[in-house]
Design an enzyme around this catalytic site. Structure first.
Site, PDB file in Angstrom:
ATOM      1  CE1 TYR A  51     -13.677   1.983  -7.974  1.00 34.71           C
ATOM      2  CE2 TYR A  51     -15.968   1.459  -8.468  1.00 34.71           C
ATOM      3  CZ  TYR A  51     -14.812   1.218  -7.739  1.00 34.71           C
ATOM      4  OH  TYR A  51     -14.787   0.221  -6.794  1.00 34.71           O
ATOM      5  CG  ASP A  81      -2.148   0.878   1.013  1.00 37.54           C
ATOM      6  OD1 ASP A  81      -1.991   2.116   0.884  1.00 37.54           O
ATOM      7  OD2 ASP A  81      -3.267   0.329   0.984  1.00 37.54           O
ATOM      8  CE  LYS A 108     -12.606  -1.520  -8.926  1.00 35.18           C
ATOM      9  NZ  LYS A 108     -11.393  -2.267  -8.459  1.00 35.18           N
ATOM     10  CG  ASP A 141       2.765   3.742  -8.205  1.00 36.97           C
ATOM     11  OD1 ASP A 141       1.730   3.076  -8.401  1.00 36.97           O
ATOM     12  OD2 ASP A 141       2.954   4.869  -8.702  1.00 36.97           O
ATOM     13  CB  ILE A 142       0.585  -1.894  -7.881  1.00 38.00           C
ATOM     14  CG1 ILE A 142      -0.660  -1.092  -7.482  1.00 38.00           C
ATOM     15  CG2 ILE A 142       1.124  -2.644  -6.682  1.00 38.00           C
ATOM     16  CD1 ILE A 142      -1.684  -0.951  -8.529  1.00 38.00           C
ATOM     17  CG  ASN A 189      -8.362  -4.411  -2.508  1.00 41.13           C
ATOM     18  OD1 ASN A 189      -9.569  -4.559  -2.631  1.00 41.13           O
ATOM     19  ND2 ASN A 189      -7.835  -3.505  -1.679  1.00 41.13           N
ATOM     20  CB  THR A 234     -14.135   0.855   2.057  1.00 46.52           C
ATOM     21  OG1 THR A 234     -14.493   1.422   0.775  1.00 46.52           O
ATOM     22  CG2 THR A 234     -14.512  -0.619   2.069  1.00 46.52           C
TER      23      THR A 234
END
Length: 303
Positions: free
Chosen positions: A170, A38, A174, A72-73, A99, A204
């Site tokens: 978003y 993260d 997705k 950083d993915i 995720n 969340t």
């Protein structure tokens, strides 16, 4: 409790808070060693922090093994470092849970291009880069003669499956993740790797930003065994099972976990059909046939 993931090494991205945090804790409870990834950003993807340290401490406190990782993915140079770190510490990677995500909600006419790009970068580019690195890791192991199982579990959402007002960035991201899931499941299965997507629910930091009067909470705010319909970890048992060897027969699937229910999603399929009888369609004739035979309505001008 059965430990489904004994001796497995898992990377969970976006694992400091919310759904990812719940996944990391659940995988650790089932015996997995967890790389808690993260950047510690805000829900908009701004800033950095070391929030992953808290999750590592929780796992270790409960007798598990974990390390924090801040790559950083969505950065093509940092993702290989993430895998190299996992391999250096634990020898291999068995499970990847993609995720990490951010939100920048606005209706499309008010959305800056930068907000579209930022969301796509984290969700789509990040998931693809992690999948790409995992695929190379597992292909290398397979080519060396090793027999193993690998797992990728991606994160989609209802917005990506059905659309959602104010989330054109978003929802697009997705939906793209579902396409990536379906394709990579076909490409990787010969190596013993399954790829599935989970559509979780829960209150969340991301969902609370658009929910009036609702406050986000963490999975570990609940007592062990306590149930709450908006628990961010509500989908985590499903993720743990999909990560296990028990789920070797399940790949290319999209599964939603909302409150106390699990939904196997059907995806796009042929719903109905009409034929021109082997001739080129005429637009007027086509419109009439669509109206009467497919949409079961009257075409404009018909009485």
């Amino acid at each position: 409790m059965a430990r489904l993931l004994e001796n497995k090494v898992a990377i969970v991205t976006g694992a400091a808070h919310g759904i990812g945090r719940g996944h990391a804790l659940e995988l650790a409870r089932h015996g997995a060693t967890v790389v808690v990834n993260d950047l510690g950003t805000s829900v908009r993807g701004e800033g950095t922090g070391r929030d992953a340290d808290e999750v590592v401490e929780l796992i270790r406190k409960n007798g598990g093994m974990a390390i924090a990782e801040y790559s950083d993915i969505a950065d093509e140079e940092q993702v290989p470092h993430l895998f190299e770190r996992a391999r250096a510490e634990f020898g291999r990677v068995d499970v990847v849970v993609n995720n990490a995500g951010i939100v920048r909600d606005r209706v499309i006419w008010n959305m800056p291009v930068a907000d579209f790009d930022a969301v796509m970068r984290v969700h789509v580019r990040g998931t693809w880069l992690m999948t790409h690195a995992a695929a190379n890791h597992w292909r290398e192991r397979a080519q060396s003669g090793e027999t193993f199982t690998g797992r990728i579990i991606n994160t989609t959402s209802g917005a990506g499956l059905s659309g959602n007002f104010g989330q054109s960035n978003y929802a697009t991201a997705k939906a793209a993740i579902v396409g990536l899931t379906l394709t990579s499941s076909l490409e990787l299965y010969k190596y013993g790797v399954t790829v599935n997507a989970v559509g979780p629910g829960g209150m969340t930091r991301l969902t609370a930003t658009s929910a009036t009067g609702e406050k986000a909470f963490e999975a570990d705010d609940l007592a062990p065994g306590e149930y709450h319909p908006m628990d961010p970890a509500g989908s985590s048992p499903l993720v743990a099972w999909l990560a296990s060897d028990q789920a070797q027969h399940v790949t290319g699937q999209v599964i939603r976990a909302i409150h106390d229910k699990i939904y196997l999603m059907g995806g796009w399929c042929e719903k109905d059909t009409i034929s021109s009888g082997g001739e080129r369609w005429d637009a007027d004739t086509l419109g009439m046939k669509l109206a009467t035979d497919i949409f079961h309505t009257r075409a404009p001008g018909l009485r």
